[in-house]
Design a protein around this motif. Structure first.
Motif, short mmCIF file in Angstrom:
data_model
loop_
_atom_site.label_atom_id
_atom_site.label_comp_id
_atom_site.label_asym_id
_atom_site.label_seq_id
_atom_site.Cartn_x
_atom_site.Cartn_y
_atom_site.Cartn_z
N THR A 102 15.95 -14.96 -11.26
CA THR A 102 15.16 -15.42 -10.09
C THR A 102 15.78 -15.92 -8.95
N ALA A 103 16.93 -16.62 -9.30
CA ALA A 103 17.54 -17.42 -7.92
C ALA A 103 18.32 -16.35 -7.42
N LEU A 104 18.85 -15.32 -8.21
CA LEU A 104 19.89 -14.35 -7.35
C LEU A 104 19.08 -13.33 -6.76
N MET A 105 18.08 -12.80 -7.42
CA MET A 105 17.33 -11.60 -7.15
C MET A 105 16.66 -11.66 -5.72
N GLN A 106 17.11 -10.77 -4.86
CA GLN A 106 16.47 -10.91 -3.33
C GLN A 106 15.16 -10.15 -3.52
N PRO A 107 13.99 -10.58 -3.11
CA PRO A 107 12.75 -9.86 -2.81
C PRO A 107 12.67 -8.47 -2.08
N SER A 108 12.01 -7.69 -2.77
CA SER A 108 11.80 -6.42 -2.09
C SER A 108 10.45 -6.08 -1.78
N TYR A 109 10.14 -5.70 -0.55
CA TYR A 109 8.69 -5.34 -0.01
C TYR A 109 8.73 -3.69 0.36
N SER A 110 7.38 -3.46 -0.04
CA SER A 110 7.25 -1.87 0.05
C SER A 110 5.85 -1.83 0.86
N ALA A 111 6.19 -0.85 2.04
CA ALA A 111 5.08 -0.49 2.91
C ALA A 111 4.79 1.11 3.18
N ARG A 112 3.70 1.45 3.12
CA ARG A 112 3.44 2.96 3.22
C ARG A 112 2.44 3.23 4.20
N THR A 113 2.57 4.55 4.75
CA THR A 113 1.75 5.12 5.71
C THR A 113 1.14 6.44 5.18
N GLU A 114 0.36 6.88 5.56
CA GLU A 114 -0.11 8.49 5.17
C GLU A 114 -0.47 9.14 6.25
N LEU A 115 -0.18 10.39 6.20
CA LEU A 115 -0.09 11.52 7.06
C LEU A 115 -0.91 12.67 6.67
N PHE A 116 -1.72 12.96 7.20
CA PHE A 116 -2.81 13.98 7.10
C PHE A 116 -2.55 15.32 7.72
N GLU A 134 -3.78 18.06 -5.12
CA GLU A 134 -4.89 18.30 -4.82
C GLU A 134 -5.65 17.72 -3.58
N THR A 135 -4.56 17.45 -2.71
CA THR A 135 -4.92 16.62 -1.25
C THR A 135 -3.95 17.31 -0.12
N VAL A 136 -4.12 17.05 0.80
CA VAL A 136 -3.46 17.52 1.90
C VAL A 136 -2.71 16.06 2.80
N LEU A 137 -2.58 14.94 1.79
CA LEU A 137 -1.90 13.94 2.43
C LEU A 137 -0.63 13.73 1.90
N ILE A 138 0.20 12.96 2.79
CA ILE A 138 1.85 12.90 2.61
C ILE A 138 1.82 11.24 2.82
N THR A 139 2.31 10.69 1.62
CA THR A 139 2.33 9.30 1.72
C THR A 139 3.90 9.00 1.85
N VAL A 140 4.08 8.12 2.87
CA VAL A 140 5.59 7.78 3.21
C VAL A 140 5.55 6.41 2.72
N GLN A 141 6.39 6.20 1.84
CA GLN A 141 6.86 4.73 1.44
C GLN A 141 8.22 4.18 1.61
N ALA A 142 8.42 3.00 2.12
CA ALA A 142 9.70 2.36 2.63
C ALA A 142 9.79 0.99 2.16
N LYS A 143 11.09 0.68 1.65
CA LYS A 143 11.32 -0.63 1.15
C LYS A 143 12.28 -1.24 2.13
N ALA A 144 11.99 -2.81 1.96
CA ALA A 144 12.97 -3.67 2.93
C ALA A 144 13.10 -5.05 2.31
N GLY A 145 13.85 -5.85 3.10
CA GLY A 145 13.90 -7.13 2.35
C GLY A 145 12.62 -8.20 3.03
N ASP A 146 11.99 -7.75 3.94
CA ASP A 146 10.89 -8.53 4.23
C ASP A 146 9.82 -7.68 4.52
N ALA A 147 8.33 -8.17 4.69
CA ALA A 147 7.25 -7.26 4.67
C ALA A 147 7.18 -6.81 6.03
#
Length: 509
Positions: A32-46, A109-122
């Motif tokens: 817990t002390a050594l592990m760096q937090p990781s945040y994931s955000a995503r956007t969707e393209l039609f 089954e859809t025409v959506l592309i989900t782009v997801q990215a990870k970083a050290g902060d939100a």
């Protein structure tokens, strides 16, 4: 393995389990002390294709999109898409490193592309997801419209914008501490089971029962509450250990109820298992019961009986065998109950040959004719052959096994050696661990220590002794108002019985 055996195994390894729980919890805290937090955000393209509204044309466009959309998903990690992102966000990284932090997924089954990215902060994660989706849109637009016309063959529209996540990825970091503790407990249980499976050390009566079918005559506990006294003239003992010796004496008397005399050999597999102590205790207990008893130190390699009882050890068994002196001239008396002791005498150069002589056979026969009980303290069975020679002269061999010291295969080997000679065997488990329930049963019946009075010339004239054997003062009180102590009503006192420690002193509990 039965549940009771499993629980007993866990109790035996309780320290190991507690240690593994702490180690696992500490490891979880360290993660817990050594592990760096990781945040994931995503956007969707039609993804869409311009059509005139004709149903057939729209169906063809839908099939076209589904064929192309997987190609677009694979383009997210390419250099042509990520280099503009690095330049736009001024990132200190390479396209290859950045590709491990971004990904694109699409449901067939859809025409959506989900782009997801990870970083050290939100916020960084949200900005990175937005930048990657825009760079992908521009790159696809360039590829689908190579002629730079005003209309594109396919359009990518940002359907859902990236939002900074409120919590980091994965479980809460505090959860790693109890999770580590549980994993440590599981590892400790696994180690305990493995050790229990391959551990062949005799610890309980069941362990001895699994080795041989020979009867277990007594289990003598290791009473840690025993206090020691140096007075060898008037020793006394009660308590749980004393009751175990009395049980052994009673079982032996019932085993030889039809015999006028009994010759017992007390031995063990290896040195240090307490055979001499058991032999001395049994001899004293039998003498106190009114039997005529002689204790013979037949260990002609490391004799200790005389030194423990404070007797002369320079003459004895070897003297009788070599010089043919009368036994009456060599026997010594110990205590007030007429216990006779025949010391080992001088250590001979050939103990085995001396014990195999006819003189030894005649000596044992003479002692058996004069005494109710002859106890021979013999050497260990496995290191030397002396014990096997003596077993042929005895009516029964008491094999003493020290709990936590002797291994199952060692005890089995000793039993097998005696069986080959046809010698009757009785087992004694020494230093046995008694459960709290067994101690409570003894305590409830009033089994407690009995301390003899101290002579008048001692430092403590009132004759009171503390548990540690030292003198203790008693407050003066009027005889008329004095009341008996509460423990006097706990139960009947056990009859004082002396026991001798392995270090030569006399013990009581």
């Amino acid at each position: 393995m039965k549940i009771t055996q499993f629980l007993r195994l866990l109790r035996r390894h309780l320290v190991l389990l507690v240690a593994m729980i702490f180690v696992g919890g500490a490891a979880g805290f360290g993660i817990t002390a050594l592990m760096q937090p990781s945040y994931s955000a995503r956007t969707e393209l039609f993804v869409s294709v311009p059509t005139s509204g004709d149903p057939y044309e729209m169906r063809m466009a839908s099939d076209f999109i589904k064929e192309r959309i997987q190609t677009y998903v694979g383009m997210v990690g390419t250099k042509s898409v990520l280099e503009p992102v690095i330049a736009d966000l001024d990132l200190n990284t390479t396209p290859g490193e950045l590709a491990s932090r971004v990904e694109a997924i699409s449901d067939p089954e859809t025409v959506l592309i989900t782009v997801q990215a990870k970083a050290g902060d939100a916020d960084s994660a949200a900005r990175l997801a937005t930048a990657v989706s825009r760079s992908l849109t521009e790159r696809i637009s360039t590829l689908e419209n190579p002629g730079k016309t005003d209309s594109s063959a396919i359009d990518l529209i940002e359907a859902n914008q990236a939002v900074p996540p409120s919590e980091p990825d994965g479980p809460p970091q505090w959860l790693y501490i109890p999770l580590g503790a549980l994993l440590g407990l599981a590892a400790g249980i696994a180690v305990a089971v493995v050790r229990g499976t391959y551990d062949n050390v005799v610890r309980t009566k069941n362990d001895l029962a699994a080795v041989t079918s020979a009867p277990l005559l007594a289990a003598v506990p290791e009473d840690r509450e025993i206090t020691y006294r140096s007075n060898r003239d008037e020793p006394a003992i009660g308590g749980v250990r004393g009751e175990s010796i009395l049980r052994l004496r009673t079982n032996l008397r019932f085993a030889h109820v039809d015999e006028d005399s009994t010759v017992l050999l007390v031995s063990s597999s290896h040195p240090g298992e307490g055979k001499t102590t058991i032999g001395i205790d049994l001899a004293i207990a039998s003498a106190r019961a009114g039997q005529s008893v002689v204790l013979v130190d037949a260990d002609l390699r490391r004799p200790t009986v005389a030194s423990r009882l404070g007797l002369e050890g320079s003459v004895g068994l070897t003297t009788a065998l070599v010089s043919r002196l009368r036994v009456d001239e060599l026997l010594q008396t110990w205590g007030e109950d007429g216990l006779h002791v025949l010391a080992a005498g001088e250590i001979p150069p050939n103990p085995t040959e001396l014990l195999e002589t006819r003189a030894m056979t005649e000596l044992v026969s003479e002692l058996a004719g004069r005494f109710d009980l002859v106890i021979m303290d013999g050497p260990p069975l496995l290191p030397v052959a002396d014990g096997l020679v003596l077993s042929k002269l005895a009516h029964r061999t008491l094999l003493v096994a020290a709990a936590g010291r002797v291994r199952s295969r060692t005890a089995a080997e000793s039993v097998r050696a005696l069986d080959e000679l046809g010698a009757p065997i009785g087992l004694v488990l020494n230093r046995a661990k008694m459960s709290s329930a067994e101690f409570d049963r003894h305590r409830a019946y009033g089994i407690r220590a009995v301390v003899p009075a101290i002579p008048e010339d001692a430092d403590c004239p009132d004759g009171t002794v503390d548990q540690d054997g030292s003198a203790a003062s008693v407050p003066e009180a009027d005889e008329a108002s004095a009341e008996p102590p509460a423990e006097a009503f706990e139960g009947p006192e056990t009859r004082p019985m002396p026991l001798v420690r392995e270090d030569g002193g006399v013990s009581r509990s």
